[in-house]
Motif scaffolding. Structure first.
Motif, PDB file in Angstrom:
ATOM      1  N   GLU A   1     -25.643-107.224 -52.771  1.00 29.37           N
ATOM      2  CA  GLU A   1     -26.388-108.447 -52.455  1.00 29.37           C
ATOM      3  C   GLU A   1     -26.161-109.507 -53.517  1.00 29.37           C
ATOM      4  O   GLU A   1     -26.045-109.200 -54.707  1.00 29.37           O
ATOM      5  N   LEU A   2     -26.106-110.749 -53.069  1.00 30.41           N
ATOM      6  CA  LEU A   2     -26.070-111.916 -53.959  1.00 30.41           C
ATOM      7  C   LEU A   2     -27.345-112.710 -53.741  1.00 30.41           C
ATOM      8  O   LEU A   2     -27.618-113.167 -52.631  1.00 30.41           O
ATOM      9  N   VAL A   3     -28.133-112.854 -54.806  1.00 32.52           N
ATOM     10  CA  VAL A   3     -29.346-113.672 -54.767  1.00 32.52           C
ATOM     11  C   VAL A   3     -29.080-114.927 -55.589  1.00 32.52           C
ATOM     12  O   VAL A   3     -28.855-114.850 -56.802  1.00 32.52           O
ATOM     13  N   GLY A   4     -29.084-116.071 -54.940  1.00 32.24           N
ATOM     14  CA  GLY A   4     -28.826-117.338 -55.622  1.00 32.24           C
ATOM     15  C   GLY A   4     -30.114-118.124 -55.801  1.00 32.24           C
ATOM     16  O   GLY A   4     -30.822-118.400 -54.829  1.00 32.24           O
TER      17      GLY A   4
ATOM     18  N   THR B   1     -29.235-113.985 -50.298  1.00 35.98           N
ATOM     19  CA  THR B   1     -30.534-114.644 -50.344  1.00 35.98           C
ATOM     20  C   THR B   1     -30.396-115.904 -51.183  1.00 35.98           C
ATOM     21  O   THR B   1     -29.859-115.858 -52.294  1.00 35.98           O
ATOM     22  N   VAL B   2     -30.867-117.024 -50.655  1.00 38.80           N
ATOM     23  CA  VAL B   2     -30.847-118.302 -51.365  1.00 38.80           C
ATOM     24  C   VAL B   2     -32.285-118.769 -51.552  1.00 38.80           C
ATOM     25  O   VAL B   2     -33.058-118.809 -50.594  1.00 38.80           O
TER      26      VAL B   2
ATOM     27  N   SER C   1     -33.387-103.170 -47.895  1.00 39.94           N
ATOM     28  CA  SER C   1     -32.077-103.231 -47.275  1.00 39.94           C
ATOM     29  C   SER C   1     -31.915-104.574 -46.580  1.00 39.94           C
ATOM     30  O   SER C   1     -32.790-104.992 -45.815  1.00 39.94           O
ATOM     31  N   GLY C   2     -30.849-105.274 -46.875  1.00 41.12           N
ATOM     32  CA  GLY C   2     -30.668-106.607 -46.332  1.00 41.12           C
ATOM     33  C   GLY C   2     -31.174-107.652 -47.296  1.00 41.12           C
ATOM     34  O   GLY C   2     -31.644-107.346 -48.396  1.00 41.12           O
ATOM     35  N   PRO C   3     -31.112-108.923 -46.907  1.00 42.86           N
ATOM     36  CA  PRO C   3     -31.583-110.001 -47.776  1.00 42.86           C
ATOM     37  C   PRO C   3     -33.100-110.034 -47.835  1.00 42.86           C
ATOM     38  O   PRO C   3     -33.781-109.205 -47.222  1.00 42.86           O
ATOM     39  N   ALA C   4     -33.654-110.983 -48.568  1.00 42.90           N
ATOM     40  CA  ALA C   4     -35.106-111.119 -48.649  1.00 42.90           C
ATOM     41  C   ALA C   4     -35.707-111.264 -47.253  1.00 42.90           C
ATOM     42  O   ALA C   4     -35.111-111.857 -46.357  1.00 42.90           O
ATOM     43  N   ASP C   5     -36.889-110.711 -47.092  1.00 47.07           N
ATOM     44  CA  ASP C   5     -37.600-110.791 -45.828  1.00 47.07           C
ATOM     45  C   ASP C   5     -38.092-112.228 -45.622  1.00 47.07           C
ATOM     46  O   ASP C   5     -38.925-112.710 -46.384  1.00 47.07           O
TER      47      ASP C   5
END
Length: 267
Positions: free
Chosen positions: A141-144, A194-195, A255-259
């Motif tokens: 995952e990439l969280v920006g 996630t941005v 699992s997956g990006p932010a809810d």
């Protein structure tokens, strides 16, 4: 244009605008609290080490002093790097440094992948690593945090770039670098994205240029004020926002990006 030809006031204002606060220099080898324990082994609950990627004119110690220990306390192995001469070098070269660092983290921890959390350029630059340097197979995952995914319209990027910050001109909206980065779409198969943005962003303008297009199951775009209307954190201080920390931990912990339905505690 060389730096000596620029008015001092303009140079100071520009550096401050991009998140560089004048003050005592910090040694390049100082890690933020909780980061770079090379003996750390990921747990079954948190199998992916977290790599923190700082923004332009920043370093790991300054950018992650607040968020790094929070991620560590949540049970993750946390790592951080300095790159690109305070992230002013060509972004493609910085992405190569990230490539090398991630390989070192994977080798030390035995993990199969890492999660990346980046601020500003640090949320956008890893996309070059994912797209062009094979990083998509090594990143879950990439969280920006306020990433410059589609650049900025702020005119102060122009004199800053001419003053020796190649990464600044490359982050201008419509630059050849960003055109190349986004030519085949905003995401690549594999990682989740996630941005996290703020309407008070005065550096990445408009703030919506941070958003990524992609399938909902793999991309979540967050505007802080949609859940916490009174949140006043802006670009530079956004990694220190308690609400941002909640979104980051939500993204890392599932699992997956932010809810997108997540409701943080507004401070």
């Amino acid at each position: 244009m060389r730096l000596r030809t620029l008015p001092l006031a303009l140079v100071v204002a520009t550096c401050t605008f991009f998140g560089f606060a004048a003050g005592p220099a910090q040694a390049d080898d100082i890690s933020p609290p909780g980061a770079n324990d090379w003996t750390c082994k990921p747990s079954a609950a948190h199998p992916y080490p977290v790599v923190l990627v700082h923004g332009t004119f920043e370093n790991m110690a300054k950018n992650w002093s607040v968020l790094s220990p929070q991620i560590k306390d949540a049970g993750y192995c946390v790592f951080a790097l300095n790159y690109g001469n305070d992230a002013t070098a060509h972004i493609a070269d910085s992405a190569q440094e990230l490539h090398t660092f991630v390989d070192s983290v994977l080798g030390a921890t035995g993990a199969k992948k890492v999660d990346l959390v980046g601020h500003s350029q640090g949320g956008m630059m890893p996309r070059y690593y994912l797209d062009f340097l094979g990083g998509a197979t090594k990143v879950d995952e990439l969280v920006g945090i306020v990433p410059s995914n589609h650049g900025t319209t702020n005119p102060l990027t122009i004199p800053t770039g001419y003053a020796g910050c190649d990464a600044c001109t490359e982050q201008m909206a419509g630059s050849p670098f960003l055109t190349h980065l986004n030519a085949n779409g905003d995401t690549v198969p594999g990682p989740d994205y996630t941005v996290i943005t703020t309407t008070h962003d005065e550096v990445v303008t408009p703030y919506t240029s941070a958003f990524l297009d992609g399938p909902a199951q793999r991309v979540t775009n967050v505007t802080l004020q949609d859940r916490c209307p009174l949140d006043t954190f802006e670009h530079d201080q956004s990694p220190n926002d308690p609400v941002v920390a909640q979104w980051v931990l939500n993204a890392l912990g599932r699992s997956g990006p932010a809810d997108p339905a997540f409701t943080p505690h507004c401070t």
